[in-house]
Design a protein around this motif. Structure first.
Motif, PDB file in Angstrom:
ATOM      1  N   ALA A  82       0.354  -3.236   3.591  1.00 16.61           N
ATOM      2  CA  ALA A  82       1.525  -2.147   3.697  1.00 16.61           C
ATOM      3  C   ALA A  82       1.824  -2.239   5.331  1.00 16.61           C
ATOM      4  N   ILE A  83       0.909  -2.577   6.154  1.00 14.42           N
ATOM      5  CA  ILE A  83       1.200  -2.260   7.451  1.00 14.42           C
ATOM      6  C   ILE A  83       1.688  -3.974   8.249  1.00 14.42           C
ATOM      7  N   ALA A  84       1.271  -4.855   7.073  1.00  9.18           N
ATOM      8  CA  ALA A  84       2.068  -6.075   7.929  1.00  9.18           C
ATOM      9  C   ALA A  84       3.349  -6.345   7.397  1.00  9.18           C
ATOM     10  N   ARG A  85       3.933  -6.055   6.579  1.00  5.60           N
ATOM     11  CA  ARG A  85       5.067  -6.362   5.994  1.00  5.60           C
ATOM     12  C   ARG A  85       6.561  -6.640   6.461  1.00  5.60           C
ATOM     13  N   PRO A  86       6.762  -5.074   7.115  1.00  2.00           N
ATOM     14  CA  PRO A  86       7.619  -5.357   8.313  1.00  2.00           C
ATOM     15  C   PRO A  86       7.931  -6.275   8.820  1.00  2.00           C
ATOM     16  N   LEU A  87       6.481  -6.734   9.491  1.00  2.00           N
ATOM     17  CA  LEU A  87       6.124  -7.800  10.233  1.00  2.00           C
ATOM     18  C   LEU A  87       7.119  -8.847   9.181  1.00  2.00           C
ATOM     19  N   ALA A  88       6.038  -9.392   8.188  1.00  2.00           N
ATOM     20  CA  ALA A  88       5.640 -10.853   7.418  1.00  2.00           C
ATOM     21  C   ALA A  88       7.938 -10.755   7.187  1.00  2.00           C
ATOM     22  N   GLN A  89       8.663  -8.773   6.777  1.00  2.00           N
ATOM     23  CA  GLN A  89       9.857  -9.632   5.715  1.00  2.00           C
ATOM     24  C   GLN A  89      11.295  -9.597   7.119  1.00  2.00           C
TER      25      GLN A  89
END
Length: 422
Positions: A395-402
């Motif tokens: 969940a924490i990494a999702r904004p960076l990945a997007q």
């Protein structure tokens, strides 16, 4: 607390009795001391063994442990390409997952940890293309070039369960995380640590740490999060720091909780949902009596609740929810009303589920000759308890990945191709 050099008893006193400037001076002195350590040892890994992917975001993992944070970041990178539902389907089977894990945004390049068995676990579950480095981070001369750095420095010195000494040497390993940022200059970093980091020395320690990361060239976004808000069947509060390099036009926003009591959220995941099917065949369990300290408070949640925080110790593992609740019979004294023989600790398989590792994930016991079953198992409990819950990391990494996925599609991001900064 600040540890004094005086001999005899009473040499530790609460940091609240110190002037803030005294605390700051202790911190700065220790940071300087860490920076002066001998880091001029020969580079003991070969540059040619670093395998970069030109079409991926190459990832550097420090204090990688068993790989919970790394796997979560990897899943986030797959989610933005394949969709979360498809990723979840692939994740159910090791071979199926391995067949698609190269489709995501991130590529694991290099992982470092001093805990030998944890690094063995990492190697068993991640591609062989990852260079795994079993070395004290203070002695790593040079870190490889990468696009993102992740890791959670060891945290006993911050933990509310520990002595909470401001100058505990384990509190300053984060300086070497910063050293890696200064060498590598990644686009982003993710750091995880215990809640106690926020409150030690009335918050002065955390303020210093945040300033140090900002001084290395990053906008730092901190937040205290609870893993159960993101589908983890465990009450586990952790501080997360996300860093964005100053020249990157991106503001990180922490994801909203996906689970909770609100009608617009999914219900919290319960122990029954997470481990109910393992009750009859739980696998290996740490066995032994319970100390008076263990029995000084409730250690047992019901089937319809979330687990207590999973500790890095087999002896301290929470009690399985079956049977009667524990009962308080005095100050700091609890009992099992249905008898100790009818209560057991959560098994290795159960705590791995609670930390949201997939069932196929293998954990290394290391050397087994001459070591008791409990001794071997404790190494596994320690690995799992120290890990970042996979679904929290995802969940924490999702904004960076997007963000990275979108920028790569537009051709706005050039992947790292360099080897090691000389």
């Amino acid at each position: 607390m600040v540890k004094l050099d005086e001999r005899g008893r009473g040499k530790n006193k609460p940091a609240s009795e110190y002037d803030i400037n005294e605390v700051r001076n202790v911190l700065l002195e220790k940071i300087d001391g860490e920076m002066q350590l001998n880091i001029n040892d020969p580079l003991d890994y070969r540059e040619e063994d670093l395998i970069y992917r030109d079409n991926k975001m190459n990832l550097l993992s420090l204090f990688c442990g068993a790989g919970g944070l790394d796997l979560g970041v990897e899943l986030a990178g797959l989610d933005v390409v394949l969709g979360k539902e498809k990723t979840n389907e692939f994740l159910k089977d090791r071979d199926t997952f391995n067949a698609v894990r190269n489709d995501g945004v991130f590529h694991h390049l290099y992982s470092n940890d001093f805990f030998k068995e944890a690094l063995e676990t990492y190697k068993q579950n991640f591609p062989k293309s990852v260079l795994t480095h079993n070395k004290d981070i203070r002695k790593v001369k040079q870190f490889p070039k990468a696009d993102i750095v992740v890791g959670g420095p060891p945290c006993p010195g911050y933990s509310s369960a520990g002595p909470r000494l401001v100058d505990d040497p384990r509190n300053f390993l984060y300086v070497h995380y910063i050293r890696s940022l200064m060498q590598v200059k990644p686009r982003f970093f993710i750091l995880e640590n215990v809640k106690g980091m926020l409150t030690l020395a009335d918050g002065e320690v955390f303020r210093q740490i945040k300033q140090d990361f900002e001084a290395s060239g990053y906008r730092v976004y901190p937040k205290l999060v609870n893993a159960r808000d993101f589908g983890v069947p465990q009450i586990r509060e952790r501080i997360i720091l996300v860093g964005v390099r100053e020249d990157i036009d991106f503001e990180y926003v922490f994801p909203d909780p996906t689970h909770g009591d609100s009608p617009d959220l999914r219900p919290f995941v319960t122990l029954r949902e997470a481990i109910g099917d393992l009750e009859e065949e739980p696998g290996d369990i740490f066995e032994g009596s319970y100390s008076s300290i263990f029995m000084s408070r409730n250690r047992k949640k019901s089937w319809d609740e979330q687990s207590f925080t999973i500790q890095a110790s087999g002896r301290q593992a929470p009690i399985h929810p079956a049977g009667l609740p524990m009962e308080k019979v005095g100050k700091d004294q609890w009992i099992f009303p249905d008898g100790e023989e009818n209560n057991r600790r959560l098994s290795v398989k159960e705590i791995a589920r609670i930390q949201t590792f997939p069932d196929w994930y293998e954990f290394s016991e290391g050397e087994i000759d001459g070591i008791s079953k409990n001794g071997r198992l404790n190494k596994v409990y320690k690995q799992i308890g120290n890990a970042v819950p996979v679904q929290l990391a995802r969940a924490i990494a999702r904004p960076l990945a997007q963000y990275l996925h979108d920028e790569m599609k537009k051709g706005q991001v050039k992947q790292t191709k360099e080897k090691v900064i000389g």
